[in-house]
Design an enzyme around this catalytic site. Structure first.
Site, mmCIF file in Angstrom:
data_model
loop_
_atom_site.group_PDB
_atom_site.id
_atom_site.type_symbol
_atom_site.label_atom_id
_atom_site.label_comp_id
_atom_site.label_asym_id
_atom_site.label_seq_id
_atom_site.Cartn_x
_atom_site.Cartn_y
_atom_site.Cartn_z
ATOM 1 N N ASP A 37 0.794 -1.224 0.000
ATOM 2 C CA ASP A 37 0.000 0.000 0.000
ATOM 3 C C ASP A 37 0.828 1.276 0.000
ATOM 4 O O ASP A 37 0.281 2.361 0.181
ATOM 5 C CB ASP A 37 -1.003 0.011 1.155
ATOM 6 C CG ASP A 37 -0.380 -0.311 2.504
ATOM 7 O OD1 ASP A 37 0.814 -0.652 2.547
ATOM 8 O OD2 ASP A 37 -1.097 -0.228 3.525
ATOM 9 N N TYR A 38 2.118 1.183 -0.239
ATOM 10 C CA TYR A 38 2.922 2.398 -0.421
ATOM 11 C C TYR A 38 2.722 2.886 -1.856
ATOM 12 O O TYR A 38 3.221 2.276 -2.807
ATOM 13 C CB TYR A 38 4.403 2.134 -0.171
ATOM 14 C CG TYR A 38 4.776 1.859 1.273
ATOM 15 C CD1 TYR A 38 3.916 2.165 2.322
ATOM 16 C CD2 TYR A 38 6.007 1.287 1.585
ATOM 17 C CE1 TYR A 38 4.264 1.903 3.633
ATOM 18 C CE2 TYR A 38 6.370 1.036 2.902
ATOM 19 C CZ TYR A 38 5.499 1.326 3.917
ATOM 20 O OH TYR A 38 5.857 1.070 5.216
ATOM 21 N N GLY A 39 1.964 3.971 -1.983
ATOM 22 C CA GLY A 39 1.684 4.480 -3.321
ATOM 23 C C GLY A 39 0.840 3.542 -4.155
ATOM 24 O O GLY A 39 0.973 3.513 -5.381
ATOM 25 N N ASP A 79 0.997 5.588 6.345
ATOM 26 C CA ASP A 79 1.980 5.954 5.326
ATOM 27 C C ASP A 79 1.573 5.269 4.027
ATOM 28 O O ASP A 79 1.947 4.143 3.747
ATOM 29 C CB ASP A 79 3.377 5.513 5.743
ATOM 30 C CG ASP A 79 4.464 6.048 4.818
ATOM 31 O OD1 ASP A 79 4.113 6.535 3.725
ATOM 32 O OD2 ASP A 79 5.634 5.989 5.181
#
Length: 326
Positions: free
Chosen positions: A92-94, A320
């Site tokens: 789920d980072y970006g 984040d």
């Protein structure tokens, strides 16, 4: 790094049903990197895994995504060239962009790094976790990860979802047995007591937790001792709490890193959105020779005690997901 049994995508599915100006200097810095690499970053054993990892890990979350996409590979080359051998990313980072960038680097450097990724909090069932991991492997251009975490453990209700008969923890154990993941763990910045419970109940190899001198949410007091008792690999994150612990009248990043490395942990994950941050943090790691004394650690804790409540509120709702601005 030892070789691993490979599993095809089809087999897997069947079994499972940062600033532009700073980045412009990358080529010149890379050219100078070979001599600097001779000064190594200290390494520690990642708990029961037995793997030796650099005490500074490259965080590939929102801050890594602040670099232009076309510079991402060069930035990772620079980090590894300076001695970092641990890369930390997540699905789920970006919305997968971080894994895609890391995957381009791994296409030629897979054997040179310890790779950790994470199953997002939106996938708390076994089947959903399996689907997420398959997508992650494709983005990362690899058939296995070294460490697979369940990302963002929250409250008791969240832990109950993970522990259910069809919960995501079942997926982790299956993937470890299949060697799709060498090791498994959980991450949390929301609740040290719940993390301690998860550590005590389950067969984890590693945990990743938010710890700094503000000591919010009792990770250092509760979860860290629980992890140490079971010889888990401990990965520290939120060294500067997204820079909220920096500024006039406060400790600098190097001092906060030294605090982190003075704890019984294996490595500290740092997001480094500018090359000068990467250079400075590597220099701090190279210079780390001895832990802070108990008195020095207490002084830092007292300095940040007024921020403990604010940090707890920040971490309880922090996500984040790749959105980060200067």
């Amino acid at each position: 790094m030892r070789s691993h049994d490979k599993i095809s995508r089809r087999e897997f599915l069947e079994r499972s049903s940062l600033a532009v100006g700073a980045v412009a200097a990358v080529p010149a810095l890379l050219a100078a990197g070979s001599a600097e690499a001779a000064v190594s970053i200290p390494r520690r054993t990642l708990g029961r895994t037995g793997v030796s990892v650099s005490i500074l890990a490259m965080g590939c979350g929102s801050r890594f995504l602040a670099y232009p996409a076309e510079q991402a590979t060069s930035v990772l080359e620079r980090a590894v060239g300076l001695g970092i051998n641990y890369l930390d990313t997540a699905a789920d980072y970006g919305k997968g962009e971080s894994e895609t960038r890391v995957g381009r680097f791994l296409a030629t450097r897979r054997r040179d790094v310890f790779l950790a990724t994470k199953v997002p909090p939106s996938a708390r069932t076994r089947d959903a976790a399996m689907r997420e991991v398959d997508a992650s492997l494709k983005r990362l251009q690899t058939d296995h990860v070294d460490l697979l975490h369940l990302h963002g453990l929250g409250d008791e209700a969240d832990l109950a979802k993970i522990e259910a008969a069809d919960g995501a923890l079942k997926a982790l154990y299956e993937l470890r047995a299949q060697k799709v993941a060498r090791f498994v763990g959980m991450t949390s910045h929301a609740n040290g007591a719940v993390m301690a419970t998860a550590i005590e109940r389950h067969d984890l190899d590693c945990v990743q937790m938010a710890m700094n001198p503000a000591r919010a949410l009792r990770f250092e007091e509760l979860a860290l001792p629980a992890a140490n008792r079971k010889n888990l690999g401990v990965i520290l994150m939120k060294v500067t709490a997204q820079d909220k612990l920096l500024g006039a009248g406060r400790a600098d990043a190097a001092s906060l890193l030294r605090y982190a490395w003075s704890l019984p942990i294996s490595t500290a994950v740092c997001g480094m959105p500018k090359l000068e941050f990467l250079e400075a943090n590597v220099a701090a790691a190279q210079a780390f020779a001895s832990p802070l004394s108990p008195a020095e650690m207490d002084r830092l804790r007292k300095q940040y005690a007024v921020q403990t409540v604010a940090m707890a509120r920040f971490f309880e709702s922090h996500l984040d997901d790749g959105a980060w601005t200067t």
